[in-house]
Design a protein around this motif. Structure first.
Motif, PDB file in Angstrom:
ATOM      1  N   ASP A 189       0.817  -1.261   0.007  1.00  0.00           N
ATOM      2  CA  ASP A 189       0.099   0.156   0.020  1.00  0.00           C
ATOM      3  C   ASP A 189       0.931   1.237   0.081  1.00  0.00           C
ATOM      4  O   ASP A 189       0.254   2.386  -0.519  1.00  0.00           O
ATOM      5  CB  ASP A 189      -1.031  -0.026   1.063  1.00  0.00           C
ATOM      6  CG  ASP A 189      -2.133   1.180   1.022  1.00  0.00           C
ATOM      7  OD1 ASP A 189      -2.631   0.952  -0.030  1.00  0.00           O
ATOM      8  OD2 ASP A 189      -2.135   1.838   2.000  1.00  0.00           O
ATOM      9  N   GLY A 230      -0.974   2.115  -2.870  1.00  0.00           N
ATOM     10  CA  GLY A 230      -1.978   2.977  -2.188  1.00  0.00           C
ATOM     11  C   GLY A 230      -1.813   4.479  -2.275  1.00  0.00           C
ATOM     12  O   GLY A 230      -2.479   5.396  -2.829  1.00  0.00           O
ATOM     13  N   ARG A 267      -7.731   0.976  -0.216  1.00  0.00           N
ATOM     14  CA  ARG A 267      -6.164   1.409  -0.580  1.00  0.00           C
ATOM     15  C   ARG A 267      -6.171   2.975  -0.045  1.00  0.00           C
ATOM     16  O   ARG A 267      -6.772   3.714   0.146  1.00  0.00           O
ATOM     17  CB  ARG A 267      -5.665   1.317  -2.015  1.00  0.00           C
ATOM     18  CG  ARG A 267      -6.449   2.273  -2.919  1.00  0.00           C
ATOM     19  CD  ARG A 267      -6.837   1.554  -4.447  1.00  0.00           C
ATOM     20  NE  ARG A 267      -5.041   1.877  -4.601  1.00  0.00           N
ATOM     21  CZ  ARG A 267      -4.625   1.704  -6.110  1.00  0.00           C
ATOM     22  NH1 ARG A 267      -5.810   1.166  -6.838  1.00  0.00           N
ATOM     23  NH2 ARG A 267      -3.664   1.729  -6.523  1.00  0.00           N
TER      24      ARG A 267
END
Lengths: 359, 566
Positions: A62, A66, A278
């Motif tokens: 992430d 993300g 995310r």
């Protein structure tokens, strides 16, 4: 919202709970629970250890995928590198020193060196690959995990295609499963605190800025390359450590299935993040939990159809909650908060939208 | 005078088009310099060259005596040379406050500093800047949820937060509420005086920017046409010729419009020839398509007094209709509309009616919900309550593509929505994406191309080479492919030179008066919009505060007050 303290806040506003609960009671309860878990469920220790591993996978994915918006399919590369480097160090140490060498010392040194190599590799690769944007970056990383497996399968020193075995866990050192449970627990908590700290400051904001509009970020003088590379290096570090642990946990390293499982864990980490939400700190944690439990559940209940069921679950989440579970929760929460602002109980008017621009 | 920025003989070409051709330009320390010129004259390209976004072909650029011609954009920005974008860019998913915090200067490489949390001082400074641009109430909202004008103001506060030495502002006044223009200019002057930040400003609002600057440059055709004091540039015959086609002089425009609070309407006159396209190499001057296809204008057509009011739905201008058809042609009716985004209510109880072949113009301050009205009609906003009917048929429940295909509503967005890497013709064909066969789309595209010569000449070129005016024309004509009854047009004049604004309004007038299209218009340039529309609607804070015939609204003494939100 957030300016004046209202007397009654909804229960889900954790931040409005008393300090002693937030900073003392909750962490204490948490630690006790986490330490006790393997003793409470002795049959499930590996499952729980893998849950922590999954959380580390998701958290590290992430950062780049993300928070920074760079879809990376090659993070698993660092996992494998860490695993091999650690195994080599262990093997060399135990071979030269014989029986007297300490297993844990070798593991620690190996894991540390593995992480270091991953950091250096991420810095080198990152300065090249991270210059690419969007799809180009994604495609380029896609090759990384596969390349890792193929290269490892061609080196005789590490057993080539037939893999290599890692030194045995000492019999008199207690429960092996539990040991790795605590290893991964500490590592996951370490990653969680590390990334929390990273996102809390300016660093996290810069990553988000890169995600929203990299060209703008560059034109504002932000050091985009430095931030991107550092973000990837931090992910690589934790992945390297995790790889070192997993290699020892499994006891045997196969280049394709264990070290560079691009088509399983390489993808799982992304799916877990997408499920959880995310670009958030807790989304990957939550997503990993749901994903891991669902994966196990479907495997025991619908063997043969387990992947189909898992796929349907992911599809369901992505379609009905594009922001993941946490994204959905946050959205609901924001709406409830805004309803409060728009229609405060005492009947005052909502926040005027236009006056701000006009005065 | 210490030279801050020196641009020396900079040349930049894209393919065969020389966008900047040997440009020399100097900005002194603490100066305010205006950069004007028709659309497509190379102003934004010059900005891109200076900040390092486009590597230059020839020439040199010096900033504080250091050559920066080959530095990367980030390195240049860190030296204190920061730009804003013509099409506003903010970090849309961050809140306004975060947008500012991340823009605070960071001149060290040390990791410890990178991990640093925003200090209380930075927060206070950010809040002060939000206050400065009037966004203090929005600090916790996501930048992407703000209206276009508000994002523009946010972007300005972001660059100020970065403590620049020289600011390059690309059309800071476009999309800004006219009553705010004076205020914003005062603030720009204040920043300049207090902090010594030099400004290089691209702006189409000539009276405003000439009033602001110490010296000015006029570009045309990629070259510096004139430079000097604002008066010198304004009175240079070559500038007048390039910019306005020689029909009027800047000074008279400035004298007339500069004085009033809403004075950002240069070129109210209707020039006979359009400059922007005429300036390009290999282009014949003028917009022949207008001359060719435009039917004789009715002399009384432009007088607002002869226009019928809203209730009089059967307006002349479209052919007399049979009873049944007339019954169906009730136009667009909005009743009790409550709408917003993501659960956030922006429009509160809007009523609006516009008859067939009529134009209604929505005006109001930034963030008052004008664009949201269009988006609610089209289906991009979340309609919470209320009805929208077209010719008696309820359309709220239709998806946007059903509106375009079946209900005959087309939406022309505020920000540039052409597909830059497709050719002009392909862009038009994309407008017919919902038609059953490609042949139908092709046929409609051919009709459009036959009508608008400017597009026909560029049909095989990538749309990105078009100038601002031509892009607008392409967007409008792309919407025409589906032969819509209703056109929702958001800020048709935004970012266009005065002559291109005239062109766009002539096209819109032709569509309304001769093709019977119903127009719902959002226009920041209130004067222009009101002169064009039949009826008008003033929005503030998501409510209609004044509505009626356009000329009545234009003369309403309370309008300035409504705009200011007092």
């Amino acid at each position: 919202m957030g300016l004046g303290e209202t007397a009654e806040k909804p229960i889900w506003h954790v931040h409005s709970w008393p300090r002693w609960i937030r900073y003392f009671l909750l962490p204490l309860l948490g630690v006790v629970l986490l330490v006790a878990l393997p003793h409470l469920f002795p049959d499930r220790v590996t499952f729980l250890a893998d849950l922590w591993a999954m959380i580390i996978f998701a958290l590290t994915w992430d950062v780049v995928g993300g928070q920074m918006g760079y879809n990376s399919f090659g993070n698993i590369f660092f996992f494998g590198v860490g695993m091999y480097v650690c195994a080599i160090v262990q093997k060399e140490m135990l071979e030269t020193a014989g029986e007297s060498a300490d297993y844990f010392l070798a593991l620690g040194l190996g894991a540390g060196l593995g992480a270091l190599v991953c950091i250096v590799l991420a810095a080198l690769l990152g300065s090249v690959i991270l210059g690419m944007r969007g799809h180009y970056f994604a495609v380029c990383t896609l090759g990384l995990g596969v390349a890792g497996a193929e290269i490892a399968a061609g080196i005789d020193y590490i057993g080539a295609g037939s893999g290599m075995s890692v030194p045995l866990y000492p019999i008199d050192a207690g429960n092996q499963e539990r040991f790795f449970y605590y290893c991964f627990l500490v590592l996951a908590l370490g990653a969680l605190f590390f990334f929390r700290r990273l996102y809390a400051g300016r660093f996290g904001l810069v990553l988000n800025a890169i995600r929203d509009d990299e060209e703008k970020a560059e034109s504002m003088g932000l050091r985009t390359t430095l931030h991107k590379t550092f973000a990837w290096m931090s992910a690589a570090c934790f992945l390297g450590l995790l790889g070192a642990g997993i290699g020892n946990q499994s006891g045997y390293i196969d280049p394709r299935d264990v070290a560079f499982p691009a088509s399983t864990f390489g993808i799982y980490m992304i799916l877990a993040v997408l499920m959880g939400g995310r670009g958030t700190l807790w989304g990957p944690v939550l997503g990993s939990f749901v994903f891991h439990v669902a994966k196990e559940f479907f495997w025991t209940e619908f063997l043969g159809w387990n992947r189909v069921a898992l796929g349907l679950l992911i599809l369901f989440v992505v379609v009905f909650a594009p922001g993941g579970i946490l994204g959905w929760v946050q959205d609901r929460r924001r709406r409830l908060d805004e309803e409060e602002v728009e229609h405060p109980p005492d009947g005052e008017g909502g926040v005027s939208f236009a006056q701000g621009g006009a005065q | 005078m210490t030279v801050l920025l020196a641009v020396e003989a900079v040349t930049k070409a894209f393919g065969g088009v020389t966008a900047n051709d040997g440009i020399d330009l100097v900005v002194a320390e603490g100066a305010i310099v205006a950069l004007v010129g028709p659309n497509g004259s190379g102003k934004t390209t010059l900005f891109n060259c200076v900040v390092g976004a486009h590597p230059i072909d020839k020439g040199k650029i010096f900033f504080r005596s250091e050559e920066i011609s080959s530095l990367r954009p980030g390195a240049i920005a860190r030296r204190g040379l920061v730009r804003t974008f013509q099409h506003t860019r903010t970090y849309t998913q961050l809140t306004c406050m975060e947008n500012l915090l991340v823009s605070a200067p960071l001149k060290t490489r040390y990791l410890r500093r990178l991990l640093e949390r925003p200090s209380a001082r930075q927060r206070a400074q950010a809040m002060e800047l939000l206050d400065f641009v009037g966004l203090q109430g929005e600090s916790d909202f996501r930048a992407g949820d703000l209206s276009y004008g508000q994002q523009k103001l946010l972007e300005l506060s972001m660059v100020l937060m970065s403590e620049p030495v020289l600011l390059l502002l690309d059309e800071p006044l476009s999309g800004i509420n006219p009553t705010l223009v004076q205020d914003l200019m005062r603030r720009l002057r204040q920043i300049n005086a207090e902090t010594g930040v030099a400004l290089l400003v691209i702006e189409h609002n000539i009276p405003a920017v000439m009033d602001l600057c110490d010296s000015a440059y006029c570009l045309a055709n990629g070259k510096v046409l004139a430079s000097g004091t604002p008066e010198q540039v304004q009175n240079d015959p070559a500038v007048l010729d390039a910019y306005l086609g020689g029909t009027d002089s800047f000074s008279s425009v400035a004298a007339r419009d500069g004085a009033s609070a809403e004075g950002n309407v240069p070129g109210d006159e209707t020039p006979e020839e359009m400059a922007p396209i005429a300036q390009r190499p290999g282009r014949k001057p003028g917009f022949p398509f207008l001359a060719r296809k435009r039917p004789p204008r009715k002399t009384g057509g432009e007088s607002p007094k002869t226009r019928p009011l809203v209730p009089d739905r059967q307006k002349p201008g479209i052919p007399p209709q049979a009873g049944k058809e007339a019954e169906l042609s009730r136009g667009l009716e909005i009743e009790g509309l409550v709408a917003g985004y993501g659960g956030r209510e922006i429009l509160h109880d809007i009523d609006l009616t516009v008859g067939p072949a009529q134009a209604v113009c929505l005006i109001g301050p930034n963030g008052s919900g004008k664009s949201t009205v269009l988006q609610s009609i089209y289906g991009f906003a979340e309609v919470m309550r209320g009805t929208v009917r077209l010719n008696g048929q309820e359309i709220v429940s239709l998806a946007p593509q059903a509106k375009l295909r079946d209900a005959g509503i087309a939406y022309i967005m505020q920000h540039s929505s052409i597909f830059p890497d497709m050719t002009v013709e392909e862009n038009l064909l994309m407008g017919g994406y919902l038609l059953k066969t490609k042949a139908e789309a092709q046929e409609a595209a051919e009709q459009v191309l036959a009508k608008y010569d400017a597009l026909a000449r560029a049909r095989g070129e990538r749309a990105r080479v078009l100038s601002g005016g031509e892009r607008r024309l392409l967007e409008i004509s792309r919407a025409l492919i589906m032969n819509p009854k209703v056109l929702l047009v958001d800020e048709p004049s935004i970012g266009l030179a005065p002559r291109a604004v005239e062109m766009v309004f002539e096209i819109l007038a032709e569509l309304r008066d001769h093709e019977g299209k119903t127009l719902v218009l959002v226009e920041q340039n209130a004067k222009k919009g009101l002169a064009f529309a039949n009826t008008a609607c003033v929005l503030t804070a998501g409510q209609v505060v004044l509505a009626g015939p356009a000329d009545t609204v234009a003369q309403d003494p309370t309008i300035g007050k409504l705009f200011l939100g007092e």
